[in-house]
Design an enzyme around this catalytic site. Structure first.
Site, PDB file in Angstrom:
ATOM      1  N   GLU A 275     -12.240 -19.255  67.720  1.00 42.42           N
ATOM      2  CA  GLU A 275     -12.920 -19.912  67.490  1.00 42.42           C
ATOM      3  C   GLU A 275     -11.882 -20.054  65.548  1.00 42.42           C
ATOM      4  O   GLU A 275     -12.095 -18.456  65.597  1.00 42.42           O
ATOM      5  CB  GLU A 275     -14.100 -19.006  66.873  1.00 42.42           C
ATOM      6  CG  GLU A 275     -15.358 -19.559  66.396  1.00 42.42           C
ATOM      7  CD  GLU A 275     -16.790 -19.298  66.374  1.00 42.42           C
ATOM      8  OE1 GLU A 275     -17.562 -19.807  66.625  1.00 42.42           O
ATOM      9  OE2 GLU A 275     -16.489 -18.302  66.293  1.00 42.42           O
TER      10      GLU A 275
ATOM     11  N   HIS B 253     -11.132 -16.018  65.729  1.00 46.27           N
ATOM     12  CA  HIS B 253     -11.625 -15.394  66.795  1.00 46.27           C
ATOM     13  C   HIS B 253     -11.472 -15.556  68.269  1.00 46.27           C
ATOM     14  O   HIS B 253     -11.897 -16.989  68.583  1.00 46.27           O
ATOM     15  CB  HIS B 253     -13.131 -15.455  66.403  1.00 46.27           C
ATOM     16  CG  HIS B 253     -14.558 -14.434  67.131  1.00 46.27           C
ATOM     17  ND1 HIS B 253     -15.692 -15.560  67.385  1.00 46.27           N
ATOM     18  CD2 HIS B 253     -14.578 -14.191  67.939  1.00 46.27           C
ATOM     19  CE1 HIS B 253     -16.411 -14.713  68.371  1.00 46.27           C
ATOM     20  NE2 HIS B 253     -15.090 -13.605  68.547  1.00 46.27           N
TER      21      HIS B 253
ATOM     22  N   SER C   6     -15.791 -11.071  65.229  1.00 48.69           N
ATOM     23  CA  SER C   6     -16.737 -13.047  65.012  1.00 48.69           C
ATOM     24  C   SER C   6     -18.383 -12.796  64.535  1.00 48.69           C
ATOM     25  O   SER C   6     -18.803 -13.755  65.587  1.00 48.69           O
ATOM     26  CB  SER C   6     -17.207 -11.993  66.857  1.00 48.69           C
ATOM     27  OG  SER C   6     -18.375 -10.861  66.308  1.00 48.69           O
TER      28      SER C   6
ATOM     29  N   ASN D 106     -21.629 -17.163  68.317  1.00 48.74           N
ATOM     30  CA  ASN D 106     -22.319 -16.156  68.143  1.00 48.74           C
ATOM     31  C   ASN D 106     -24.126 -16.126  67.530  1.00 48.74           C
ATOM     32  O   ASN D 106     -24.784 -15.618  67.442  1.00 48.74           O
ATOM     33  CB  ASN D 106     -22.148 -14.765  67.865  1.00 48.74           C
ATOM     34  CG  ASN D 106     -20.697 -14.024  68.785  1.00 48.74           C
ATOM     35  OD1 ASN D 106     -21.140 -13.929  69.702  1.00 48.74           O
ATOM     36  ND2 ASN D 106     -20.172 -13.411  67.556  1.00 48.74           N
TER      37      ASN D 106
END
Length: 287
Positions: A156, A144, A123, A194
């Site tokens: 992702e 991800h 991540s 993130n």
């Protein structure tokens, strides 16, 4: 390089929350799956998590019992990394630690054919750095998945410095075959999700720690005021406070003080209150 038509068996390294979620989604989508972890207890826990999750889908009439049983039967659990040698696509979902991931990728590079794509579920960590320990950096990509994997639609896709465009296309196609929708990010710290999410969570934690409002009102204000499904404190508990802290520390090291983790988050993690998975975080989840 394989196409989705060439992929019958997907390897998953790691049987934890993310790993067994990925394995479940792949098996439900019709793929054979080999799920590997380092200890049999971890494999057994992952398989139990899959059975429990499939049962909930059956209870909600979102999956038939026969379909759930067939998905379970498509998954082979193992502690033997060599069991992934015949997989046509492999997804790594181990600890969010660069050394651990590089060790896994170096081993996968040795045991799988050169044309097999090796994906990482990281991540925050660099795809390029993970790929650097292999002889096939062009065949390494970030996939991800969001937690919980069986419920979250998004994946992702992260493109490393040497990731081949054909591998990017394959990763998109594979994710779509799992019923997911992708967005693409360059290999920059935190990627899209993130990089934006962690400061939001951190500010929610700081607002609570500084007495701006109660935790309930912070979460209520964000859900009602911005139409998100969970407020920052609830979401942090669901992600895992240790995972949030690791992500913030990685981003802080790469991008500076705007990503500095809140003191209260560090204190919670040090106390072992990691959120929903331990029964206590910002909220109490114990029965």
């Amino acid at each position: 390089m394989n196409t989705t038509d060439d992929i019958d068996t997907i390897g998953v390294v790691g049987a934890g929350t993310m790993g067994h979620g990925i394995a479940q989604v792949a098996a439900t989508s019709g793929y054979e799956v080999v799920m590997r972890d380092v200890e049999q207890d971890l494999v057994d826990e992952g398989m139990a998590g899959i059975v429990d999750s499939l049962s909930r889908f059956v209870d909600k009439d979102e999956l038939g019992q026969d379909e759930a049983d067939a998905a379970r039967d498509r998954i082979t659990g193992t502690t033997d990394l060599d069991a992934l040698a015949d997989c046509e696509f492999v997804v790594e979902a181990v600890l969010e630690d660069m050394d651990v991931k590089q060790d896994v990728f170096a081993d996968l590079d040795e045991i799988t054919p050169d044309d097999v794509v090796l994906a990482t579920n990281t991540s925050t960590l660099s795809i390029t750095s993970i790929a650097s320990v292999t002889d096939r950096p062009e065949n390494v990509v970030g996939l991800h998945f969001m937690n919980p994997v069986p419920l979250m639609e998004g994946v992702e896709l992260v493109v490393g410095e040497r990731t081949d465009p054909g591998v990017v296309e394959l990763a998109h196609d594979l994710a779509e075959s799992l019923g997911k929708t992708t967005w693409e990010s360059d290999d920059k710290p935190g990627f899209v999700t993130n990089r934006i999410l962690m400061p939001w969570l951190a500010e929610g934690i700081r607002a609570f720690d500084e007495g701006v409002a109660s935790k309930e009102d912070i979460d209520r204000g964000m859900t009602l005021g911005t139409n998100v499904p969970m407020g920052p404190l609830t979401l942090a508990d669901h992600i895992g406070l240790d995972i949030c802290l690791d992500a913030m520390e990685t981003l802080h090291a790469e991008l500076g003080d705007r990503y500095q983790p809140p003191y209260l988050l560090k204190r919670k993690v040090e106390a072992g209150d990691l959120g929903k998975k331990t029964g206590n975080g910002f909220y109490d989840y114990e029965d």
